[in-house]
Each structure stands twice: as C-alpha cells, then as structure tokens.
Design a protein around this motif. Structure first.
Motif, PDB file in Angstrom:
ATOM      1  N   ASP A 194       0.862  -1.179   0.000  1.00 28.56           N
ATOM      2  CA  ASP A 194       0.000   0.000   0.000  1.00 28.56           C
ATOM      3  C   ASP A 194       0.902   1.235   0.000  1.00 28.56           C
ATOM      4  O   ASP A 194       1.398   1.665   1.045  1.00 28.56           O
ATOM      5  CB  ASP A 194      -0.901  -0.038   1.243  1.00 28.56           C
ATOM      6  CG  ASP A 194      -1.875   1.149   1.286  1.00 28.56           C
ATOM      7  OD1 ASP A 194      -1.649   2.153   0.586  1.00 28.56           O
ATOM      8  OD2 ASP A 194      -2.856   1.047   2.048  1.00 28.56           O
TER       9      ASP A 194
ATOM     10  N   MET B 146       0.368   4.385  -0.560  1.00 31.37           N
ATOM     11  CA  MET B 146      -0.100   5.561   0.192  1.00 31.37           C
ATOM     12  C   MET B 146       0.175   5.385   1.684  1.00 31.37           C
ATOM     13  O   MET B 146       0.582   6.326   2.368  1.00 31.37           O
ATOM     14  CB  MET B 146      -1.610   5.761  -0.029  1.00 31.37           C
ATOM     15  CG  MET B 146      -1.984   6.762  -1.107  1.00 31.37           C
ATOM     16  SD  MET B 146      -0.852   8.133  -1.369  1.00 31.37           S
ATOM     17  CE  MET B 146      -1.379   9.272  -0.131  1.00 31.37           C
ATOM     18  N   ALA B 147      -0.036   4.181   2.194  1.00 32.78           N
ATOM     19  CA  ALA B 147       0.177   3.950   3.629  1.00 32.78           C
ATOM     20  C   ALA B 147       1.654   4.125   3.992  1.00 32.78           C
ATOM     21  O   ALA B 147       1.982   4.684   5.042  1.00 32.78           O
ATOM     22  CB  ALA B 147      -0.306   2.550   4.021  1.00 32.78           C
TER      23      ALA B 147
ATOM     24  N   THR C 249       3.788   6.041   2.415  1.00 32.17           N
ATOM     25  CA  THR C 249       4.067   7.480   2.326  1.00 32.17           C
ATOM     26  C   THR C 249       3.517   8.214   3.555  1.00 32.17           C
ATOM     27  O   THR C 249       4.220   9.027   4.178  1.00 32.17           O
ATOM     28  CB  THR C 249       3.429   8.060   1.045  1.00 32.17           C
ATOM     29  OG1 THR C 249       3.798   7.245  -0.063  1.00 32.17           O
ATOM     30  CG2 THR C 249       3.893   9.483   0.802  1.00 32.17           C
ATOM     31  N   GLN C 250       2.261   7.915   3.901  1.00 30.88           N
ATOM     32  CA  GLN C 250       1.638   8.590   5.050  1.00 30.88           C
ATOM     33  C   GLN C 250       2.399   8.327   6.341  1.00 30.88           C
ATOM     34  O   GLN C 250       2.431   9.172   7.238  1.00 30.88           O
ATOM     35  CB  GLN C 250       0.181   8.138   5.208  1.00 30.88           C
ATOM     36  CG  GLN C 250      -0.747   8.656   4.120  1.00 30.88           C
ATOM     37  CD  GLN C 250      -0.899  10.171   4.139  1.00 30.88           C
ATOM     38  OE1 GLN C 250      -0.516  10.846   5.078  1.00 30.88           O
ATOM     39  NE2 GLN C 250      -1.431  10.723   3.066  1.00 30.88           N
ATOM     40  N   ALA C 251       3.041   7.149   6.408  1.00 31.53           N
ATOM     41  CA  ALA C 251       3.749   6.776   7.643  1.00 31.53           C
ATOM     42  C   ALA C 251       4.904   7.727   7.953  1.00 31.53           C
ATOM     43  O   ALA C 251       5.331   7.829   9.105  1.00 31.53           O
ATOM     44  CB  ALA C 251       4.262   5.340   7.542  1.00 31.53           C
TER      45      ALA C 251
ATOM     46  N   ARG D 128       4.947  11.107   6.760  1.00 27.10           N
ATOM     47  CA  ARG D 128       4.582  12.521   6.636  1.00 27.10           C
ATOM     48  C   ARG D 128       4.418  13.161   8.009  1.00 27.10           C
ATOM     49  O   ARG D 128       3.988  12.521   8.966  1.00 27.10           O
ATOM     50  CB  ARG D 128       3.290  12.669   5.836  1.00 27.10           C
ATOM     51  CG  ARG D 128       3.471  12.275   4.364  1.00 27.10           C
ATOM     52  CD  ARG D 128       2.247  12.616   3.551  1.00 27.10           C
ATOM     53  NE  ARG D 128       1.987  14.051   3.603  1.00 27.10           N
ATOM     54  CZ  ARG D 128       0.817  14.609   3.295  1.00 27.10           C
ATOM     55  NH1 ARG D 128      -0.193  13.865   2.926  1.00 27.10           N
ATOM     56  NH2 ARG D 128       0.661  15.910   3.377  1.00 27.10           N
ATOM     57  N   SER D 129       4.813  14.427   8.104  1.00 26.17           N
ATOM     58  CA  SER D 129       4.604  15.143   9.360  1.00 26.17           C
ATOM     59  C   SER D 129       4.691  16.640   9.097  1.00 26.17           C
ATOM     60  O   SER D 129       5.170  17.065   8.032  1.00 26.17           O
ATOM     61  CB  SER D 129       5.648  14.742  10.413  1.00 26.17           C
ATOM     62  OG  SER D 129       6.865  15.423  10.172  1.00 26.17           O
TER      63      SER D 129
ATOM     64  N   SER E  91      11.316  11.073   5.130  1.00 27.91           N
ATOM     65  CA  SER E  91      10.966  12.494   5.236  1.00 27.91           C
ATOM     66  C   SER E  91      12.034  13.236   6.021  1.00 27.91           C
ATOM     67  O   SER E  91      12.697  12.668   6.904  1.00 27.91           O
ATOM     68  CB  SER E  91       9.603  12.668   5.913  1.00 27.91           C
ATOM     69  OG  SER E  91       9.643  12.169   7.232  1.00 27.91           O
TER      70      SER E  91
END
Lengths: 157, 81
Positions: A10, A12-13, A15-17, A19-20, A95
C-alpha cells in the motif's frame, strides 16, 4: 512502518507513515519488477525473506540512516512471494526538513537493503528457465554502488 | 551440543531441506559448522565460498563461537530489492 509482507504494498500507507508537519520533503522510492534485462525476458520474480532477520535488518538500516541524516521518519515495506513485471517489490519512504537529506538517505537505505537485508529473488524467464539471482559483484556487502551499476536482474531497485 | 540450522533460497535448494540439526562439540565456531554442513550435505559445496551464516539474526564470521539454543541460519548472498 518496517515490514515484510506477502500482500500488495500500500504505497499511500507507506508514504503517510513518514509525513509530518516538521517535514518539508518526502521522498518515495518504489522498486518494481522489470520485464526486460538485456536480451532476457523476466516473466516473474519470486522473493523469499528470512523474515525475523530481515525486519531486524530494516530497523538497523533506518536507525543508521537517522544517525547519518537529520530525518523525520523512514518507512520500508518489502514484498515476498511471486511478483510479475510492473509489480512493486519494495517501497522506501523518507521524510526530512529539506529535500537533499531525504533523497540521499532514501538512496542509501535502498542500496544498503540490497547489500545486507536477507531477502532473495528467483527469476523465472521467458524460455522457461528459473534461477536464483546473484548480486552484482559491485553490490556485495560494504561496496559503494552508483545508480548506474545498481540494477539487479529484473528489478529496478 | 545440537544446533538447528535453517536454510534459505539457493542454500535450501542445494540442501534439499529447510533445516537440519547438527551435533557439534562445545565451543564450536561458525567455520566448524560450515565444514560439518558441507560433509552432511555435499551439494552445499557448490555455494561454499559464498555461504553466509547468521547467528541470532546477525551476520556471524567464521570465528564466532556457537552456543546451545542459538538461532542459526545459512544462506547465499542477498538479492532483494
């Protein structure tokens, strides 16, 4: 998020993990199964992991990356099982406050996974033959790799 | 002491099994284990110089001492990604 999975990754998952609000840059790398290498056609790659050690290795590699670069977060998911051309074999997301660190750390993490993390791939070819992929001599543990020489058989990463 | 060794990838194909239990003297080291494995499973000799050993999920060099209960694995150079 550091894991080995038989399920489709996944993206997106992953990537989201990482992001901040503190991050000004998020770099996502996907290693995908390449169909053509030179004159050979890859019909599938079957990945196998020594899962307990692979996850420990991913933890160690991302911890070391965080020592080398000022990262906000890093995430890696590697898939195992039979994958076909175009499928995502590995996702690395990083990130940081600024892009340079995220690009550099992402490349270093991927190169280091290819040298150290206990995961192997067997290549199924168009002529019906199948063989475990041997790493390039330049990719053995401790070696520096350049983007030009970092391609293994059948997978982009 | 008995040490159980897991095989992965080309090492498992060569060994013809996914694990084996080997009897080794106390204070045996990784190179002793490799020698014993190659005599029990001669097909592993085809990978010989490239065979890697991990003890308790970390790479171990030939001189590393083995202990009862160690989690031992044997495999070829990695090729993920």
């Amino acid at each position: 998020m550091l894991s080995v999975t038989t399920e489709p990754i996944d993206v997106m998952a992953v990537t989201q993990a990482v992001r901040s609000r503190r991050a000004g840059a998020v770099v996502l790398f996907l290693g995908t199964v390449r169909e053509i290498t030179g004159s050979l056609r890859t019909t599938a790659l079957t990945y196998e992991a020594y899962e307990a050690m692979a996850v420990a290795s991913l933890k160690e590699i991302t911890r070391e990356a965080s020592d080398r670069w000022p990262l906000e977060a890093a995430a890696v998911v590697h898939r195992t099982g039979r994958l076909e051309p175009g499928d995502i074999a590995v996702a690395v997301a990083v990130s940081s406050a600024h892009r340079r660190e995220a690009f550099e750390a992402g490349q270093w993490i991927m190169d280091t996974i290819k040298q150290h993390t206990p995961i192997w791939k067997k290549e199924m070819r168009g002529d019906g033959s199948a063989e475990w992929v041997h790493p390039d001599p330049g990719e053995t543990a401790g070696a520096e790799t350049s983007p030009d020489t970092a391609a293994g058989q059948g997978a982009e990463s | 002491m008995n040490i159980t060794v897991q095989f992965f990838a080309a090492a498992r194909d060569a060994a013809g099994c996914s694990e084996i239990t080997i009897d080794l003297p106390e204070k045996a080291v990784v190179s002793d284990l490799k020698r014993r494995l190659e005599s029990r499973l001669p097909a592993l000799q085809t990978l010989s110089s490239r065979l890697l050993v991990a003890v308790n999920q970390e790479y171990a060099d030939d001189g590393a001492v083995l202990h009862p209960g160690d989690d031992v694995a044997c495999f070829p150079p990695v090729s993920g990604g």
